[in-house]
Design a protein around this motif. Structure first.
Motif, PDB file in Angstrom:
ATOM      1  N   GLY A 190      -8.183  18.148  -7.188  1.00 22.40           N
ATOM      2  CA  GLY A 190      -7.490  16.922  -7.564  1.00 22.40           C
ATOM      3  C   GLY A 190      -6.488  17.084  -8.684  1.00 22.40           C
ATOM      4  O   GLY A 190      -5.873  16.101  -9.106  1.00 22.40           O
ATOM      5  N   ASN A 191      -6.314  18.306  -9.170  1.00 21.14           N
ATOM      6  CA  ASN A 191      -5.377  18.573 -10.269  1.00 21.14           C
ATOM      7  C   ASN A 191      -4.118  19.206  -9.709  1.00 21.14           C
ATOM      8  O   ASN A 191      -4.182  20.108  -8.869  1.00 21.14           O
ATOM      9  CB  ASN A 191      -6.031  19.507 -11.291  1.00 21.14           C
ATOM     10  N   PHE A 192      -2.973  18.741 -10.189  1.00 16.35           N
ATOM     11  CA  PHE A 192      -1.707  19.290  -9.722  1.00 16.35           C
ATOM     12  C   PHE A 192      -0.788  19.482 -10.918  1.00 16.35           C
ATOM     13  O   PHE A 192      -0.454  18.523 -11.608  1.00 16.35           O
ATOM     14  CB  PHE A 192      -1.042  18.352  -8.705  1.00 16.35           C
ATOM     15  N   GLY A 193      -0.430  20.723 -11.169  1.00 22.65           N
ATOM     16  CA  GLY A 193       0.461  21.015 -12.287  1.00 22.65           C
ATOM     17  C   GLY A 193      -0.100  20.609 -13.626  1.00 22.65           C
ATOM     18  O   GLY A 193       0.652  20.238 -14.536  1.00 22.65           O
ATOM     19  N   GLY A 194      -1.432  20.651 -13.764  1.00 25.53           N
ATOM     20  CA  GLY A 194      -2.064  20.301 -15.022  1.00 25.53           C
ATOM     21  C   GLY A 194      -2.390  18.835 -15.178  1.00 25.53           C
ATOM     22  O   GLY A 194      -2.964  18.433 -16.199  1.00 25.53           O
ATOM     23  N   LEU A 248       0.820  -1.210   0.000  1.00 25.46           N
ATOM     24  CA  LEU A 248       0.000   0.000   0.000  1.00 25.46           C
ATOM     25  C   LEU A 248       0.857   1.265   0.000  1.00 25.46           C
ATOM     26  O   LEU A 248       0.506   2.255  -0.659  1.00 25.46           O
ATOM     27  CB  LEU A 248      -0.940   0.003   1.209  1.00 25.46           C
ATOM     28  N   LYS A 249       1.968   1.253   0.712  1.00 25.34           N
ATOM     29  CA  LYS A 249       2.839   2.424   0.722  1.00 25.34           C
ATOM     30  C   LYS A 249       3.401   2.679  -0.669  1.00 25.34           C
ATOM     31  O   LYS A 249       3.447   3.836  -1.129  1.00 25.34           O
ATOM     32  CB  LYS A 249       3.966   2.234   1.738  1.00 25.34           C
ATOM     33  N   GLU A 250       3.802   1.632  -1.368  1.00 26.08           N
ATOM     34  CA  GLU A 250       4.313   1.795  -2.732  1.00 26.08           C
ATOM     35  C   GLU A 250       3.211   2.277  -3.672  1.00 26.08           C
ATOM     36  O   GLU A 250       3.449   3.117  -4.551  1.00 26.08           O
ATOM     37  CB  GLU A 250       4.911   0.477  -3.217  1.00 26.08           C
ATOM     38  N   PHE A 251       1.999   1.759  -3.482  1.00 30.21           N
ATOM     39  CA  PHE A 251       0.861   2.193  -4.287  1.00 30.21           C
ATOM     40  C   PHE A 251       0.592   3.677  -4.049  1.00 30.21           C
ATOM     41  O   PHE A 251       0.358   4.454  -4.992  1.00 30.21           O
ATOM     42  CB  PHE A 251      -0.373   1.371  -3.923  1.00 30.21           C
ATOM     43  N   ALA A 252       0.642   4.095  -2.783  1.00 31.62           N
ATOM     44  CA  ALA A 252       0.389   5.489  -2.439  1.00 31.62           C
ATOM     45  C   ALA A 252       1.478   6.399  -3.002  1.00 31.62           C
ATOM     46  O   ALA A 252       1.178   7.484  -3.535  1.00 31.62           O
ATOM     47  CB  ALA A 252       0.310   5.644  -0.921  1.00 31.62           C
ATOM     48  N   GLN A 253       2.720   5.969  -2.908  1.00 36.13           N
ATOM     49  CA  GLN A 253       3.809   6.794  -3.420  1.00 36.13           C
ATOM     50  C   GLN A 253       3.710   6.954  -4.941  1.00 36.13           C
ATOM     51  O   GLN A 253       3.862   8.059  -5.472  1.00 36.13           O
ATOM     52  CB  GLN A 253       5.158   6.177  -3.036  1.00 36.13           C
ATOM     53  N   ARG A 254       3.392   5.869  -5.625  1.00 34.91           N
ATOM     54  CA  ARG A 254       3.343   5.901  -7.096  1.00 34.91           C
ATOM     55  C   ARG A 254       2.139   6.690  -7.608  1.00 34.91           C
ATOM     56  O   ARG A 254       2.258   7.426  -8.595  1.00 34.91           O
ATOM     57  CB  ARG A 254       3.311   4.469  -7.636  1.00 34.91           C
ATOM     58  N   ASN A 255       1.002   6.566  -6.945  1.00 36.84           N
ATOM     59  CA  ASN A 255      -0.227   7.126  -7.488  1.00 36.84           C
ATOM     60  C   ASN A 255      -0.656   8.455  -6.866  1.00 36.84           C
ATOM     61  O   ASN A 255      -1.446   9.182  -7.483  1.00 36.84           O
ATOM     62  CB  ASN A 255      -1.372   6.121  -7.316  1.00 36.84           C
ATOM     63  N   ALA A 258       1.516  20.381   2.537  1.00 40.00           N
ATOM     64  CA  ALA A 258       0.953  21.542   1.851  1.00 40.00           C
ATOM     65  C   ALA A 258       0.641  21.221   0.394  1.00 40.00           C
ATOM     66  O   ALA A 258      -0.366  21.693  -0.152  1.00 40.00           O
ATOM     67  CB  ALA A 258       1.926  22.724   1.941  1.00 40.00           C
ATOM     68  N   LYS A 259       1.462  20.420  -0.241  1.00 43.06           N
ATOM     69  CA  LYS A 259       1.179  20.007  -1.625  1.00 43.06           C
ATOM     70  C   LYS A 259      -0.091  19.161  -1.685  1.00 43.06           C
ATOM     71  O   LYS A 259      -0.905  19.307  -2.607  1.00 43.06           O
ATOM     72  CB  LYS A 259       2.365  19.214  -2.190  1.00 43.06           C
ATOM     73  N   PHE A 260      -0.254  18.296  -0.704  1.00 43.34           N
ATOM     74  CA  PHE A 260      -1.474  17.496  -0.642  1.00 43.34           C
ATOM     75  C   PHE A 260      -2.692  18.399  -0.462  1.00 43.34           C
ATOM     76  O   PHE A 260      -3.737  18.200  -1.085  1.00 43.34           O
ATOM     77  CB  PHE A 260      -1.365  16.487   0.507  1.00 43.34           C
ATOM     78  N   GLY A 261      -2.562  19.424   0.376  1.00 48.94           N
ATOM     79  CA  GLY A 261      -3.656  20.377   0.546  1.00 48.94           C
ATOM     80  C   GLY A 261      -3.954  21.130  -0.735  1.00 48.94           C
ATOM     81  O   GLY A 261      -5.128  21.313  -1.104  1.00 48.94           O
ATOM     82  N   LEU A 262      -2.912  21.563  -1.424  1.00 43.55           N
ATOM     83  CA  LEU A 262      -3.105  22.284  -2.689  1.00 43.55           C
ATOM     84  C   LEU A 262      -3.771  21.401  -3.729  1.00 43.55           C
ATOM     85  O   LEU A 262      -4.580  21.872  -4.539  1.00 43.55           O
ATOM     86  CB  LEU A 262      -1.758  22.798  -3.212  1.00 43.55           C
ATOM     87  N   LEU A 263      -3.459  20.112  -3.715  1.00 37.43           N
ATOM     88  CA  LEU A 263      -4.099  19.159  -4.623  1.00 37.43           C
ATOM     89  C   LEU A 263      -5.610  19.165  -4.431  1.00 37.43           C
ATOM     90  O   LEU A 263      -6.371  19.177  -5.409  1.00 37.43           O
ATOM     91  CB  LEU A 263      -3.531  17.755  -4.364  1.00 37.43           C
ATOM     92  N   TYR A 264      -6.062  19.180  -3.190  1.00 40.88           N
ATOM     93  CA  TYR A 264      -7.503  19.211  -2.923  1.00 40.88           C
ATOM     94  C   TYR A 264      -8.094  20.591  -3.201  1.00 40.88           C
ATOM     95  O   TYR A 264      -9.237  20.702  -3.648  1.00 40.88           O
ATOM     96  CB  TYR A 264      -7.791  18.761  -1.485  1.00 40.88           C
ATOM     97  N   LEU A 265      -7.329  21.639  -2.957  1.00 40.58           N
ATOM     98  CA  LEU A 265      -7.810  22.986  -3.275  1.00 40.58           C
ATOM     99  C   LEU A 265      -8.018  23.140  -4.775  1.00 40.58           C
ATOM    100  O   LEU A 265      -8.893  23.891  -5.219  1.00 40.58           O
ATOM    101  CB  LEU A 265      -6.806  24.021  -2.766  1.00 40.58           C
ATOM    102  N   ARG A 266      -7.226  22.399  -5.571  1.00 44.42           N
ATOM    103  CA  ARG A 266      -7.284  22.463  -7.034  1.00 44.42           C
ATOM    104  C   ARG A 266      -8.132  21.329  -7.615  1.00 44.42           C
ATOM    105  O   ARG A 266      -7.958  20.930  -8.764  1.00 44.42           O
ATOM    106  CB  ARG A 266      -5.871  22.400  -7.614  1.00 44.42           C
ATOM    107  N   PHE A 317       1.569  10.470  -4.025  1.00 47.63           N
ATOM    108  CA  PHE A 317       2.596  11.386  -3.553  1.00 47.63           C
ATOM    109  C   PHE A 317       3.618  11.763  -4.625  1.00 47.63           C
ATOM    110  O   PHE A 317       3.937  12.937  -4.796  1.00 47.63           O
ATOM    111  CB  PHE A 317       3.283  10.800  -2.316  1.00 47.63           C
ATOM    112  N   GLN A 318       4.136  10.785  -5.361  1.00 51.13           N
ATOM    113  CA  GLN A 318       5.125  11.110  -6.385  1.00 51.13           C
ATOM    114  C   GLN A 318       4.585  12.078  -7.441  1.00 51.13           C
ATOM    115  O   GLN A 318       5.295  13.018  -7.835  1.00 51.13           O
ATOM    116  CB  GLN A 318       5.627   9.806  -7.038  1.00 51.13           C
ATOM    117  N   PRO A 319       3.353  11.937  -7.903  1.00 54.58           N
ATOM    118  CA  PRO A 319       2.838  12.876  -8.905  1.00 54.58           C
ATOM    119  C   PRO A 319       2.734  14.332  -8.430  1.00 54.58           C
ATOM    120  O   PRO A 319       2.665  15.241  -9.260  1.00 54.58           O
ATOM    121  CB  PRO A 319       1.445  12.321  -9.227  1.00 54.58           C
ATOM    122  N   ILE A 320       2.718  14.562  -7.130  1.00 58.17           N
ATOM    123  CA  ILE A 320       2.683  15.943  -6.640  1.00 58.17           C
ATOM    124  C   ILE A 320       4.048  16.376  -6.104  1.00 58.17           C
ATOM    125  O   ILE A 320       4.171  17.427  -5.463  1.00 58.17           O
ATOM    126  CB  ILE A 320       1.591  16.134  -5.561  1.00 58.17           C
ATOM    127  N   GLY A 321       5.062  15.568  -6.382  1.00 56.78           N
ATOM    128  CA  GLY A 321       6.409  15.907  -5.945  1.00 56.78           C
ATOM    129  C   GLY A 321       6.630  15.739  -4.464  1.00 56.78           C
ATOM    130  O   GLY A 321       7.459  16.429  -3.861  1.00 56.78           O
TER     131      GLY A 321
END
Length: 381
Positions: free
Chosen positions: A272-276, A221-228, A262-270, A230-234
């Motif tokens: 679910g979109n991050f950097g396009g 699950l940690k690898e799934f979370a990182q790949r899907n 904070a990046k996770f928060g910005l993801l929800y503020l946007r 956390f990694q996409p939002i840097g």
């Protein structure tokens, strides 16, 4: 009438006293302004965040300085970040906190679990939020003595309306939670309400959700979370606590840095979109931030956040004229989303792991009230 032992002051002293009071007030104001001008909250530019200043994004710099000055007086806060219009405009660390430290975010982990459920649905590992919980624990289906538990859905676990109790209000339940063997508690813990009827703050529900995703995704699950997620939002998930059976704890086991939170928060503020890139389905974000249970907790005038409600792993609250959503972890871990102001405010603190007493609550409340006072003074969007 003159009380015994009281002597009237000569009237000739009144002008002197008045002048002294004026000088004291002016001196105090000058000292405050001088102190605030020395507060350094400028974020470090190092490539992972676009940085700016409060003035450039329309925030009052002295109000921000006052926020950080008061934060520096708190004993257990680790970090405080302010993001406005997508820019990191204020940042500081306290009491041993640092820009690189990944700390236990406690129940903010539930907001991450909620995001992972949405991603799991999008990936097709789960088919529907109305799937029954017991489908994923077939080893327990024959043991259930309460037939109502057969009807509990993933949706109800997300909303904390499954009927299971609030473990933190019962010493025996809390001990079982920290013992860390979770599937058997599906049978052992009694329901305290009909599934779907009432909000109860159930940590178990989110740990069961983590186990369900581990089982249906077919990978760590940690690898799934990182790949899907956390990694996409840097971002990078740090340690993730496990239970005694080796399952990742979904109720509060994730470690993140303040900047990554904070990046996770910005993801929800946007939405679910991050950097396009759409990381979480926008509809899932919308559903997660809805209010399914209103006024779940109201701590009175001493607590700045009022009229608390709950969605899918996210809280709602009101401060002054502002209604907002936030992720909340014990000790004062907070990710506040002020949608109408395009702002995210993040705090991390001593997680007080395993400590649920007046001392931990005192410090947690101080962080809530620090942010609440600042939010209340913000202009409406």
């Amino acid at each position: 009438m003159i009380m015994p032992g009281y002597r009237e002051l000569p009237t000739t002293l009144f002008p002197f006293i008045f002048l002294s009071l004026i000088l004291l007030i002016l001196t105090g104001c000058g000292t405050t302004a001088e102190v605030l001008n020395k507060v350094d909250y400028a974020p470090l530019a190092r490539g992972d965040w676009e940085v700016s200043t409060p003035e450039a994004v329309g925030l009052n710099s002295m109000a921000v300085a006052k926020l950080y000055h008061h934060a520096s007086e708190l004993e257990t806060i680790y970090s405080l970040l302010v993001i406005k219009n997508g820019y990191l405009v204020a940042e500081d660390y306290f009491n041993g906190g640092s820009i690189s430290a990944k700390t236990l975010i406690q129940s903010v982990s539930k907001s991450c679990i909620s995001a992972l459920v949405g991603i799991t649905l999008e990936e097709g590992c789960l088919s529907d939020v109305d799937q029954r919980m017991i489908e994923f624990f077939p080893e327990l289906s024959a043991e259930l003595t309460d037939s109502r538990k057969e009807e509990i859905s993933i949706r109800q676990l997300l909303q904390m309306r499954s009927g299971y109790p609030d473990e933190e209000t019962n010493a025996e339940h809390l001990e079982a939670l920290y013992w860390g063997v979770y599937p058997p508690l599906i049978e052992e813990f009694p329901l305290v309400s009909e599934p779907g009827d009432t909000f109860h703050y159930s940590n178990l529900g989110y740990s069961w959700l983590a186990i369900i995703m581990q089982r249906v995704c077919g990978e760590d699950l940690k690898e799934f979370a990182q790949r899907n997620l956390f990694q996409p939002i840097g971002a990078e998930v740090g340690d993730w606590l496990k239970d005694r059976e080796g399952n990742y704890i979904g109720s509060g086991g994730i470690h993140l840095s303040a900047r990554d939170a904070a990046k996770f928060g910005l993801l929800y503020l946007r939405d679910g979109n991050f950097g396009g890139r759409q990381i979480i389905p926008a509809e899932w974000v919308k559903d997660s931030l809805k209010i399914y249970s209103e006024k779940t907790r109201n701590y009175g005038w001493r607590f700045a956040f009022r009229d608390m409600g709950y969605g899918y792993g996210w809280w709602s609250a009101r401060v002054g004229n502002h209604n907002f959503r936030f992720a909340w972890g014990h000790g004062g871990q907070l990710i506040v989303l002020l949608k109408e102001l395009d702002m995210v405010i993040v705090a991390s603190a001593d997680p007080f792991f395993g400590q649920h007493d007046s001392e931990s609550w005192k410090h947690e409340k101080a962080i809530f009230n620090l942010l609440g006072k600042y939010i209340a003074a913000l202009p409406s969007g």
